[in-house]
Design a protein around this motif. Sequence first.
Motif, mmCIF file in Angstrom:
data_model
loop_
_atom_site.group_PDB
_atom_site.id
_atom_site.type_symbol
_atom_site.label_atom_id
_atom_site.label_comp_id
_atom_site.label_asym_id
_atom_site.label_seq_id
_atom_site.Cartn_x
_atom_site.Cartn_y
_atom_site.Cartn_z
ATOM 1 N N PRO A 1 50.861 31.590 57.555
ATOM 2 C CA PRO A 1 49.990 32.747 57.316
ATOM 3 C C PRO A 1 48.851 32.405 56.344
ATOM 4 C CG PRO A 1 52.310 33.359 57.151
ATOM 5 C CD PRO A 1 52.261 31.863 57.229
ATOM 6 N N LEU A 2 47.817 33.212 56.382
ATOM 7 C CA LEU A 2 46.639 32.946 55.568
ATOM 8 C C LEU A 2 46.952 32.976 54.077
ATOM 9 C CD1 LEU A 2 43.588 32.468 55.371
ATOM 10 C CD2 LEU A 2 43.259 34.943 55.475
ATOM 11 N N HIS A 3 47.797 33.926 53.649
ATOM 12 C CA HIS A 3 48.071 34.013 52.210
ATOM 13 C C HIS A 3 48.827 32.780 51.721
ATOM 14 C CE1 HIS A 3 51.755 35.714 54.016
ATOM 15 N NE2 HIS A 3 52.375 35.303 52.922
ATOM 16 N N TRP A 4 49.693 32.202 52.582
ATOM 17 C CA TRP A 4 50.387 30.978 52.174
ATOM 18 C C TRP A 4 49.431 29.792 52.152
ATOM 19 C CZ3 TRP A 4 54.454 30.381 49.464
ATOM 20 C CH2 TRP A 4 55.502 31.297 49.524
ATOM 21 N N LYS A 5 48.472 29.778 53.043
ATOM 22 C CA LYS A 5 47.461 28.716 52.997
ATOM 23 C C LYS A 5 46.651 28.797 51.709
ATOM 24 C CE LYS A 5 46.677 27.567 57.847
ATOM 25 N NZ LYS A 5 45.661 27.355 58.899
ATOM 26 N N LEU A 6 46.289 30.011 51.303
ATOM 27 C CA LEU A 6 45.536 30.175 50.051
ATOM 28 C C LEU A 6 46.377 29.766 48.850
ATOM 29 C CD1 LEU A 6 43.728 33.573 50.754
ATOM 30 C CD2 LEU A 6 42.764 31.268 50.865
ATOM 31 N N VAL B 1 48.377 23.763 45.014
ATOM 32 C CA VAL B 1 48.754 22.397 45.390
ATOM 33 C C VAL B 1 47.526 21.515 45.592
ATOM 34 C CG1 VAL B 1 49.983 20.971 47.068
ATOM 35 C CG2 VAL B 1 50.893 23.220 46.439
ATOM 36 N N LEU B 2 46.653 21.902 46.515
ATOM 37 C CA LEU B 2 45.549 21.024 46.894
ATOM 38 C C LEU B 2 44.540 20.833 45.765
ATOM 39 C CD1 LEU B 2 44.145 19.319 49.014
ATOM 40 C CD2 LEU B 2 43.036 21.393 49.862
ATOM 41 N N LEU B 3 44.035 21.935 45.198
ATOM 42 C CA LEU B 3 43.014 21.813 44.148
ATOM 43 C C LEU B 3 43.544 21.090 42.908
ATOM 44 C CD1 LEU B 3 41.165 25.256 44.414
ATOM 45 C CD2 LEU B 3 40.517 23.031 45.368
ATOM 46 N N PRO B 4 44.757 21.404 42.402
ATOM 47 C CA PRO B 4 45.266 20.609 41.269
ATOM 48 C C PRO B 4 45.428 19.126 41.594
ATOM 49 C CG PRO B 4 46.474 22.668 41.438
ATOM 50 C CD PRO B 4 45.627 22.564 42.663
ATOM 51 N N LYS B 5 45.867 18.788 42.818
ATOM 52 C CA LYS B 5 46.025 17.376 43.169
ATOM 53 C C LYS B 5 44.666 16.678 43.241
ATOM 54 C CE LYS B 5 49.048 15.891 46.080
ATOM 55 N NZ LYS B 5 50.010 15.202 45.220
ATOM 56 N N VAL B 6 43.645 17.365 43.743
ATOM 57 C CA VAL B 6 42.302 16.771 43.778
ATOM 58 C C VAL B 6 41.788 16.541 42.362
ATOM 59 C CG1 VAL B 6 39.896 17.187 44.423
ATOM 60 C CG2 VAL B 6 41.724 17.695 46.040
ATOM 61 N N TYR B 7 42.022 17.522 41.468
ATOM 62 C CA TYR B 7 41.568 17.365 40.085
ATOM 63 C C TYR B 7 42.321 16.239 39.382
ATOM 64 C CZ TYR B 7 40.921 18.256 35.133
ATOM 65 O OH TYR B 7 40.655 18.107 33.796
ATOM 66 N N ILE B 8 43.641 16.171 39.595
ATOM 67 C CA ILE B 8 44.426 15.097 38.969
ATOM 68 C C ILE B 8 43.984 13.737 39.509
ATOM 69 C CG2 ILE B 8 46.753 14.127 38.791
ATOM 70 C CD1 ILE B 8 47.809 16.979 38.721
ATOM 71 N N TRP B 9 43.693 13.678 40.807
ATOM 72 C CA TRP B 9 43.194 12.418 41.377
ATOM 73 C C TRP B 9 41.868 12.015 40.733
ATOM 74 C CZ3 TRP B 9 38.517 11.764 43.839
ATOM 75 C CH2 TRP B 9 38.284 10.490 44.382
ATOM 76 N N PHE B 10 40.950 12.980 40.601
ATOM 77 C CA PHE B 10 39.654 12.665 40.000
ATOM 78 C C PHE B 10 39.823 12.249 38.541
ATOM 79 C CE2 PHE B 10 35.592 13.478 38.009
ATOM 80 C CZ PHE B 10 34.666 13.079 38.963
#
Length: 222
Positions: free
Chosen positions: A35-40, A46-55
């Motif tokens: 569902p859309l709310h689970w994607k958000l 998950v996604l944004l923190p992992k991208v920030y930690i990677w950077f």
Amino acid sequence: HLLYSVPTKSMPWMSYKKAPGENDGSVTFQVNGMPLHWKLINLILVLLPKVYIWFLTADIGTVYLMETSTIEDMIINAVALNFILGIDETICSSLMSPMTKQMLQKVEQCVLFENPEVAAETDNEAFQRHTQDTKWGLKTPELYAEILPPRLLLMIMISSFFICKYYSEKCTPSSDEGMVSIPIRMPKSDRMSFLAFLFGPFPNLFPVEVAEDVTLWEMPPW
């Protein structure tokens, strides 16, 4: 890419299959709709923190390796950085319950990239297509696409970006047309704001105030 590929609707991820004539069936797990709310939620938590930690890791790791003086220490530091990048998988494998590990092992393969033309090829058509690949020459663009894959070029671009970022933030031009380290000055306070810590890879957004008249270290003249 997984969040984009799966359908945006509620679909079961677990199913019970029973073959005709058998008393017992088996439970299978597969990547299905979300569902859309689970994607958000996955995007934000998950996604944004992992991208920030990677950077953050790539930025600090570049500084860590650039300021290493000897080859031996650079190899040791590179191994240490690789260990840091694998900490999340180590923690996950150590803290997950046996039931969760078994469920992940039984998840069916999710096909994210599918080429209908290749899938519909016969054996003879696939052989003829690969036969054309043997006729590549020095003027064939496909040859250089195989020698220099896009992922390798992306890694070179990312490494070049962080190296240029290091020189632009840590060095300054000298009189002999070279680059020298900038002077290290005393900060005005022993406390760092949360925004300055959070945006550490971007020091110009929330800079730490320093005393311009107190220099702790400066590159000596040649």
